[in-house]
Design a protein around this motif. Structure first.
Motif, short mmCIF file in Angstrom:
data_model
loop_
_atom_site.label_atom_id
_atom_site.label_comp_id
_atom_site.label_asym_id
_atom_site.label_seq_id
_atom_site.Cartn_x
_atom_site.Cartn_y
_atom_site.Cartn_z
N LEU A 1 161.56 42.84 49.70
CA LEU A 1 161.68 42.40 51.10
C LEU A 1 161.08 43.41 52.07
O LEU A 1 161.10 43.19 53.28
CB LEU A 1 163.16 42.20 51.45
CG LEU A 1 163.99 41.30 50.54
CD1 LEU A 1 165.44 41.31 50.98
CD2 LEU A 1 163.45 39.88 50.54
N ASN B 1 166.59 33.47 55.51
CA ASN B 1 166.10 32.54 54.49
C ASN B 1 164.57 32.53 54.46
O ASN B 1 163.96 32.47 53.39
CB ASN B 1 166.62 31.13 54.76
CG ASN B 1 168.09 30.99 54.40
OD1 ASN B 1 168.62 31.78 53.64
ND2 ASN B 1 168.74 29.99 54.96
N VAL C 1 163.46 35.66 52.62
CA VAL C 1 163.65 35.54 51.17
C VAL C 1 162.59 34.65 50.56
O VAL C 1 162.02 34.97 49.50
CB VAL C 1 165.07 35.01 50.86
CG1 VAL C 1 165.20 34.66 49.38
CG2 VAL C 1 166.12 36.03 51.25
N GLN C 2 162.30 33.52 51.20
CA GLN C 2 161.31 32.60 50.64
C GLN C 2 159.92 33.22 50.63
O GLN C 2 159.14 33.00 49.69
CB GLN C 2 161.30 31.28 51.43
CG GLN C 2 162.56 30.46 51.27
CD GLN C 2 162.91 30.21 49.82
OE1 GLN C 2 162.06 29.89 48.99
NE2 GLN C 2 164.20 30.38 49.48
N GLY D 1 165.43 33.65 43.65
CA GLY D 1 165.37 33.12 45.01
C GLY D 1 166.69 32.51 45.45
O GLY D 1 167.19 32.77 46.57
N MET E 1 169.37 35.35 45.96
CA MET E 1 169.16 36.12 47.17
C MET E 1 169.44 35.28 48.41
O MET E 1 170.04 35.77 49.38
CB MET E 1 167.72 36.66 47.22
CG MET E 1 167.42 37.69 46.16
SD MET E 1 165.76 38.39 46.31
CE MET E 1 165.91 39.35 47.81
N GLN E 2 169.03 34.02 48.38
CA GLN E 2 169.25 33.16 49.54
C GLN E 2 170.74 32.92 49.78
O GLN E 2 171.19 32.86 50.92
CB GLN E 2 168.52 31.83 49.34
CG GLN E 2 168.53 30.94 50.57
CD GLN E 2 167.58 29.77 50.42
OE1 GLN E 2 166.69 29.78 49.57
NE2 GLN E 2 167.75 28.77 51.25
N LEU F 1 172.44 37.17 50.15
CA LEU F 1 172.01 38.24 51.02
C LEU F 1 172.59 38.12 52.42
O LEU F 1 173.12 39.08 52.99
CB LEU F 1 170.47 38.27 51.08
CG LEU F 1 169.84 39.61 51.43
CD1 LEU F 1 170.35 40.71 50.52
CD2 LEU F 1 168.33 39.52 51.34
#
Length: 663
Positions: free
Chosen positions: A31, A142, A145-146, A188, A191-192, A195
């Motif tokens: 990130l 979001n 993350v994506q 993904g 984390m979404q 986080l």
């Protein structure tokens, strides 16, 4: 393509899992390129949490207003607060006196509805803006993350193109697909889902802790008992469940490899009646996934109930001690009410962090598998600066070349071979003799261990791989077509070719003979396996692709093995035209396809044991003659004691060649 493990793939060796901390830090490092946005996310989180933390304090003030109004209505009108307290003390009600003394009220005034309304409006505004800031924070995070997952997928894609062929020879295709798809998707999702909640939970714990100490240090200390208990429980449970999460995703990769292998060879499984064995293998591997998944989820699922139990114990302690302080006049009822709300706000994020432990561990376990792929040794980089051969270069030479797939298994030793421009070289020999290995070395799918291969005098290792391979056209025994139209599959050989050139290549490879019978002709869409074409038709399309590429060097690895005899004759004529003024290598088992070759090399155990034309080799009566007899004559035993028949001799030749490559 051949190589050790190709054909019957082998699972990649089990690598010991990295520890949770380093893998989690590396995952968060993905990130780092969005640091400015992360700062905004943190600021939005602080605003959202800060406002939500003010809510209980304001509600406590509202409770104090209502309670003060209630007391004012119970007190005699016209009396002062001090007089009411003195009357209670005089009547022996010391506890009530302490309680009343802690409340600010005016006897007979009643509830201050104006002040109460202002507080309620402030609470409403606080929670509304807290929700807005929280929504903005989650939305922005979001997106971060994506984008990180998009970059990770691109890194994996780039890495795959830089991996040597030996990696794909030892790793099952299903296992690799599982890492590229399942594991990246799991990262993904983890984390979404976690986080944003982790940020909010940590900020909430800090904000609530500050407010609790401002209200009552004693009650705050009692509430802090949950922190060490939480850390101990999480550390003990997470350490054990992390190993199970790693095992879960490894087992998932093995299961995916099994499913991919079984579905790809479904017809073979049916033909040989191995359904029961396949089902048994699937059930065993599926059971392994179940055991690892159940154990990981069960252990990690213990954390949240344990946190809730600890939180409830602390809640009881706060209620008891807080009630005593209210009765003693040390705290107001509103303050205790606010503190009880804060205690819930304090234990809830801790419980949420515990409940997210399984997601975090699952995501980190998948990240370890993806990082293992990203950390694999890459193929040697192209030389800088590189050399290049003339555009018309077609003269290939093997100069004292030695190569082996496994260090202790010799394959090709001290091979010398010169291929003149425009000549057609046929390579024959038993399975495992090293025929396709020569092709892999020419294309630099593998690099030689010693010696060198030159193109018009230029060492191919001094050329870039793209430069070398752009001069080469290749038709393999195993056809490869992608999901797309017939036209697009042919154009893969030259994306800049126009429709006329594509049609000419199709006619040269006799694709035009059957393509018009397809529903949409050249625009017929092929599925992933090109199941709407026969094996021979798929082979013809790959040959048309080679025609369109117009290479200087042509490699045909059993290119006509999947077509009928009549089509084979037609393709031989087409190949004769295609080979004109080109250097061609033809690997064949059917000797009828290479009779007109300029030079035939007979290989055994990585060595060229014979070379010459078809007629010369037949006359020599050696290894080539034995191969020819095995194909074109019945097994006639003239004298078993003196001369083994042709089939036995061919079998002995094949049996003596036990090497790591597979043709």
């Amino acid at each position: 393509m051949s190589g050790p493990g190709h054909g019957r793939m082998q699972t990649a060796p089990v690598v010991k899992a990295k520890s949770f901390g380093p893998s989690a830090r590396r995952l968060l490092g993905t990130l780092s390129s969005d640091r400015p946005r992360l700062v905004v996310v943190l600021l939005l989180g602080v605003l959202s949490v800060g406002l939500s933390v003010l809510g209980p304090k304001l509600l406590g003030d509202a409770t104090n207003i209502v309670f003060a109004g209630f007391l004012s209505l119970q007190a005699p009108a016209g009396a002062t607060k001090q007089e009411v307290v003195e009357q209670l003390v005089a009547s022996g009600q010391q506890q009530q006196a302490d309680l009343v003394s802690a409340v600010d009220f005016t006897p007979g005034a009643g509830i201050a509805f104006e002040a109460l309304g202002a507080v309620i409006l402030a609470v409403l505004a606080v929670y509304v803006f807290s929700s807005i800031f929280g929504w903005l924070q989650a939305r922005l995070l979001n997106g971060i993350v994506q984008r990180a997952m998009n970059r990770l997928r691109m890194q994996v894609e780039d890495k795959i193109h830089r991996l040597p062929l030996s990696y794909f020879d030892r790793v099952q295709r299903g296992e690799l697909l599982s890492r590229v798809t399942n594991d990246v998707d799991n990262i993904g999702q983890s984390m979404q889902q976690t986080l944003s909640q982790v940020i909010i939970s940590l900020l909430t714990v800090i904000g609530v802790m500050v407010m609790m100490f401002l209200i009552s240090p004693l009650l705050a200390v009692i509430a802090l008992v949950t922190v060490p208990l939480t850390l101990v429980i999480t550390a003990v449970v997470a350490g054990r469940s992390q190993k199970l999460f790693v095992a879960q995703w490894k087992a998932t990769g093995v299961l995916n490899a099994r499913v991919e292998e079984t579905f790809s060879g479904h017809a073979i499984v049916k033909v040989f009646g191995h359904q029961r064995e396949v089902e048994a293998d699937f059930l065993a591997e599926n059971e392994e996934v179940y055991r690892a998944s159940f154990g990981a989820q069960f252990l990690s699922g213990i954390i949240q109930p344990a946190m809730m139990f600890v939180g409830n114990l602390v809640y009881v302690a706060i209620a008891v001690v807080g009630g005593i302080q209210v009765a003693s006049g040390l705290l107001s009822i509103g303050s205790v009410q606010a503190f009880i709300q804060y205690s819930r706000q304090f234990t809830q994020p801790l419980a949420q962090l515990g409940s997210m432990a399984n997601l975090l561990q699952s995501g980190v376990a998948s990240a370890e598998r993806v990082f293992e792929l990203l950390d694999e040794d890459e193929q040697t980089p192209d030389p800088q600066p590189s050399e290049t051969a003339p555009a018309s270069a077609k003269r290939l030479a093997f100069e004292d070349v030695s190569f082996r797939y496994a260090a202790d298994t010799p394959l090709i030793d001290h091979l010398d071979l010169t291929v003149e421009p425009g000549s057609t070289i046929a390579i024959v020999g038993p399975t495992g003799a090293g025929k396709t290995t020569l092709v892999n070395l020419i294309m630099r799918f593998y690099d030689v261990d010693s010696g060198r291969i030159t193109l018009d005098g230029v060492d191919t290792r001094r050329m870039t791989r793209d430069d070398l391979r752009s001069r080469t056209g290749m038709v393999l025994q195993d056809t490869w077509l992608f999901a797309g139209t017939v036209r697009e599959n042919i154009a893969y050989g030259n994306p800049d070719a126009d429709d006329e050139a594509i049609a000419a290549a199709a006619r040269a490879a006799y694709v035009d003979r059957f393509v018009h019978a397809l529903p949409d002709g050249y625009d017929t869409v092929l599925d992933d396996e090109a199941g709407n074409l026969s094996v021979g038709e798929r082979q013809l399309i790959t040959i048309a692709r080679a025609f369109l590429a117009d290479p200087r060097i042509l490699i045909l690895d059993e290119a006509t093995s999947s077509v009928d005899t009549r089509t084979e004759l037609l393709i031989q004529r087409a190949m004769s035209q295609l080979r004109q003024d080109r250097t061609a290598f033809v690997i064949a088992h059917r000797l009828s396809t290479i009779r007109d070759a300029d030079l035939i090399l007979v290989m055994e155990d990585g060595r060229i044991v014979e070379q010459g034309t078809h007629e010369e080799l037949l006359a020599a009566g050696g290894a080539y003659r034995r191969l020819s007899d095995a194909q074109f004559r019945a097994a006639v035993i003239e004298d078993a004691d003196e001369e083994p028949d042709a089939a036995d001799a061919a079998g002995e030749s094949a049996g003596s060649s036990r090497v790591s490559t597979r043709m």
